[in-house]
Motif scaffolding. Structure first.
Motif, PDB file in Angstrom:
ATOM      1  N   ALA A  97      11.787 -28.724  34.881  1.00 11.90           N
ATOM      2  CA  ALA A  97      11.398 -27.449  35.488  1.00 11.90           C
ATOM      3  C   ALA A  97      10.456 -27.675  36.662  1.00 11.90           C
ATOM      4  O   ALA A  97      10.637 -27.109  37.746  1.00 11.90           O
ATOM      5  CB  ALA A  97      10.746 -26.562  34.436  1.00 11.90           C
ATOM      6  N   ILE A  98       9.463 -28.502  36.465  1.00  9.55           N
ATOM      7  CA  ILE A  98       8.491 -28.781  37.529  1.00  9.55           C
ATOM      8  C   ILE A  98       9.167 -29.513  38.685  1.00  9.55           C
ATOM      9  O   ILE A  98       8.938 -29.201  39.857  1.00  9.55           O
ATOM     10  CB  ILE A  98       7.303 -29.576  36.973  1.00  9.55           C
ATOM     11  CG1 ILE A  98       6.512 -28.711  35.993  1.00  9.55           C
ATOM     12  CG2 ILE A  98       6.404 -30.084  38.093  1.00  9.55           C
ATOM     13  CD1 ILE A  98       5.508 -29.462  35.156  1.00  9.55           C
ATOM     14  N   GLY A  99      10.014 -30.470  38.357  1.00 14.96           N
ATOM     15  CA  GLY A  99      10.704 -31.223  39.396  1.00 14.96           C
ATOM     16  C   GLY A  99      11.597 -30.347  40.257  1.00 14.96           C
ATOM     17  O   GLY A  99      11.596 -30.455  41.488  1.00 14.96           O
ATOM     18  N   LEU A 100      12.360 -29.451  39.636  1.00 15.32           N
ATOM     19  CA  LEU A 100      13.220 -28.581  40.424  1.00 15.32           C
ATOM     20  C   LEU A 100      12.395 -27.585  41.231  1.00 15.32           C
ATOM     21  O   LEU A 100      12.747 -27.261  42.371  1.00 15.32           O
ATOM     22  CB  LEU A 100      14.231 -27.840  39.546  1.00 15.32           C
ATOM     23  CG  LEU A 100      15.274 -27.042  40.333  1.00 15.32           C
ATOM     24  CD1 LEU A 100      16.108 -27.968  41.220  1.00 15.32           C
ATOM     25  CD2 LEU A 100      16.161 -26.241  39.417  1.00 15.32           C
ATOM     26  N   ALA A 101      11.291 -27.113  40.686  1.00 20.37           N
ATOM     27  CA  ALA A 101      10.434 -26.196  41.444  1.00 20.37           C
ATOM     28  C   ALA A 101       9.897 -26.873  42.704  1.00 20.37           C
ATOM     29  O   ALA A 101       9.896 -26.280  43.786  1.00 20.37           O
ATOM     30  CB  ALA A 101       9.281 -25.709  40.563  1.00 20.37           C
ATOM     31  N   ILE A 102       9.461 -28.111  42.571  1.00 21.77           N
ATOM     32  CA  ILE A 102       8.968 -28.852  43.737  1.00 21.77           C
ATOM     33  C   ILE A 102      10.097 -29.070  44.737  1.00 21.77           C
ATOM     34  O   ILE A 102       9.914 -28.916  45.947  1.00 21.77           O
ATOM     35  CB  ILE A 102       8.335 -30.186  43.299  1.00 21.77           C
ATOM     36  CG1 ILE A 102       7.034 -29.919  42.549  1.00 21.77           C
ATOM     37  CG2 ILE A 102       8.092 -31.103  44.490  1.00 21.77           C
ATOM     38  CD1 ILE A 102       6.432 -31.135  41.893  1.00 21.77           C
ATOM     39  N   LEU A 103      11.280 -29.415  44.247  1.00 18.07           N
ATOM     40  CA  LEU A 103      12.428 -29.631  45.130  1.00 18.07           C
ATOM     41  C   LEU A 103      12.807 -28.349  45.870  1.00 18.07           C
ATOM     42  O   LEU A 103      13.025 -28.371  47.084  1.00 18.07           O
ATOM     43  CB  LEU A 103      13.620 -30.157  44.329  1.00 18.07           C
ATOM     44  CG  LEU A 103      14.905 -30.386  45.129  1.00 18.07           C
ATOM     45  CD1 LEU A 103      14.705 -31.469  46.174  1.00 18.07           C
ATOM     46  CD2 LEU A 103      16.039 -30.734  44.194  1.00 18.07           C
ATOM     47  N   VAL A 104      12.865 -27.224  45.164  1.00 17.01           N
ATOM     48  CA  VAL A 104      13.232 -25.956  45.798  1.00 17.01           C
ATOM     49  C   VAL A 104      12.202 -25.562  46.843  1.00 17.01           C
ATOM     50  O   VAL A 104      12.556 -25.166  47.959  1.00 17.01           O
ATOM     51  CB  VAL A 104      13.406 -24.850  44.731  1.00 17.01           C
ATOM     52  CG1 VAL A 104      13.436 -23.461  45.353  1.00 17.01           C
ATOM     53  CG2 VAL A 104      14.662 -25.095  43.916  1.00 17.01           C
ATOM     54  N   TYR A 105      10.934 -25.675  46.517  1.00 15.99           N
ATOM     55  CA  TYR A 105       9.876 -25.335  47.483  1.00 15.99           C
ATOM     56  C   TYR A 105       9.992 -26.216  48.723  1.00 15.99           C
ATOM     57  O   TYR A 105       9.927 -25.727  49.853  1.00 15.99           O
ATOM     58  CB  TYR A 105       8.504 -25.507  46.830  1.00 15.99           C
ATOM     59  CG  TYR A 105       7.366 -25.045  47.709  1.00 15.99           C
ATOM     60  CD1 TYR A 105       6.837 -23.777  47.568  1.00 15.99           C
ATOM     61  CD2 TYR A 105       6.824 -25.870  48.683  1.00 15.99           C
ATOM     62  CE1 TYR A 105       5.798 -23.332  48.376  1.00 15.99           C
ATOM     63  CE2 TYR A 105       5.792 -25.444  49.498  1.00 15.99           C
ATOM     64  CZ  TYR A 105       5.278 -24.176  49.335  1.00 15.99           C
ATOM     65  OH  TYR A 105       4.258 -23.744  50.142  1.00 15.99           O
ATOM     66  N   THR A 106      10.197 -27.486  48.519  1.00 14.45           N
ATOM     67  CA  THR A 106      10.280 -28.431  49.630  1.00 14.45           C
ATOM     68  C   THR A 106      11.502 -28.159  50.498  1.00 14.45           C
ATOM     69  O   THR A 106      11.399 -28.116  51.731  1.00 14.45           O
ATOM     70  CB  THR A 106      10.320 -29.871  49.103  1.00 14.45           C
ATOM     71  OG1 THR A 106       9.168 -30.098  48.297  1.00 14.45           O
ATOM     72  CG2 THR A 106      10.359 -30.874  50.233  1.00 14.45           C
ATOM     73  N   LEU A 107      12.654 -27.981  49.873  1.00 11.58           N
ATOM     74  CA  LEU A 107      13.868 -27.726  50.647  1.00 11.58           C
ATOM     75  C   LEU A 107      13.769 -26.416  51.421  1.00 11.58           C
ATOM     76  O   LEU A 107      14.191 -26.344  52.577  1.00 11.58           O
ATOM     77  CB  LEU A 107      15.091 -27.708  49.731  1.00 11.58           C
ATOM     78  CG  LEU A 107      15.533 -29.058  49.189  1.00 11.58           C
ATOM     79  CD1 LEU A 107      16.712 -28.900  48.244  1.00 11.58           C
ATOM     80  CD2 LEU A 107      15.874 -30.009  50.324  1.00 11.58           C
ATOM     81  N   GLU A 108      13.206 -25.385  50.795  1.00  6.41           N
ATOM     82  CA  GLU A 108      13.064 -24.121  51.507  1.00  6.41           C
ATOM     83  C   GLU A 108      12.113 -24.270  52.689  1.00  6.41           C
ATOM     84  O   GLU A 108      12.346 -23.723  53.761  1.00  6.41           O
ATOM     85  CB  GLU A 108      12.587 -23.021  50.563  1.00  6.41           C
ATOM     86  CG  GLU A 108      12.635 -21.669  51.217  1.00  6.41           C
ATOM     87  CD  GLU A 108      12.328 -20.527  50.278  1.00  6.41           C
ATOM     88  OE1 GLU A 108      12.326 -19.386  50.757  1.00  6.41           O
ATOM     89  OE2 GLU A 108      12.065 -20.762  49.091  1.00  6.41           O
ATOM     90  N   ALA A 109      11.053 -25.025  52.503  1.00  9.50           N
ATOM     91  CA  ALA A 109      10.090 -25.216  53.589  1.00  9.50           C
ATOM     92  C   ALA A 109      10.681 -26.050  54.725  1.00  9.50           C
ATOM     93  O   ALA A 109      10.377 -25.813  55.891  1.00  9.50           O
ATOM     94  CB  ALA A 109       8.827 -25.887  53.060  1.00  9.50           C
TER      95      ALA A 109
END
Length: 117
Positions: A97-109
């Protein structure tokens, strides 16, 4: 196994996932972490809109991580034998969960630039 050392954990993870998959996961984690740090330094602030989308992705990351581990270990949920197995699966879900949240935030940014930002 008397002592739980970093080398022991390393060997166990390589055995469970195989050397190629394990090192690919380590490389992916390093790349995503560096990209996340780049985004945080570049933006100098947390975007709460991106953070909300990242949080909404967390259940998918948890489910995906658990299913991935079940696939990689060639086991099923019927193989869970006791409380420690459930605790390990909960930890896997939390990391996913934490890993995907970081990935989504990063990709969106990195990929989506809104004019108002």
């Amino acid at each position: 196994m008397k002592d739980l050392t970093f080398e022991t954990l390393w060997a166990v993870f390589e055995e469970v996932f195989g050397k190629g998959l394990f090192w690919a996961m380590v490389l992916a984690a390093v790349v995503v972490t560096l990209a996340y740090l780049f985004v945080l330094i570049r933006d100098r602030a947390v975007s709460w809109r991106k953070f909300l989308w990242a949080q909404m992705s967390m259940p998918f990351g948890a489910l995906g991580a658990v299913l991935f581990v079940q696939w990689a270990t060639k086991s099923s949920f019927a193989d869970l034998g006791g409380p420690i197995d459930v605790i390990v699966m909960l930890m896997v879900a939390a990391v996913g969960a934490i890993g995907l949240a970081i990935l989504v935030y990063t990709l969106e940014a990195l990929l989506v630039r809104r004019p108002s930002e």
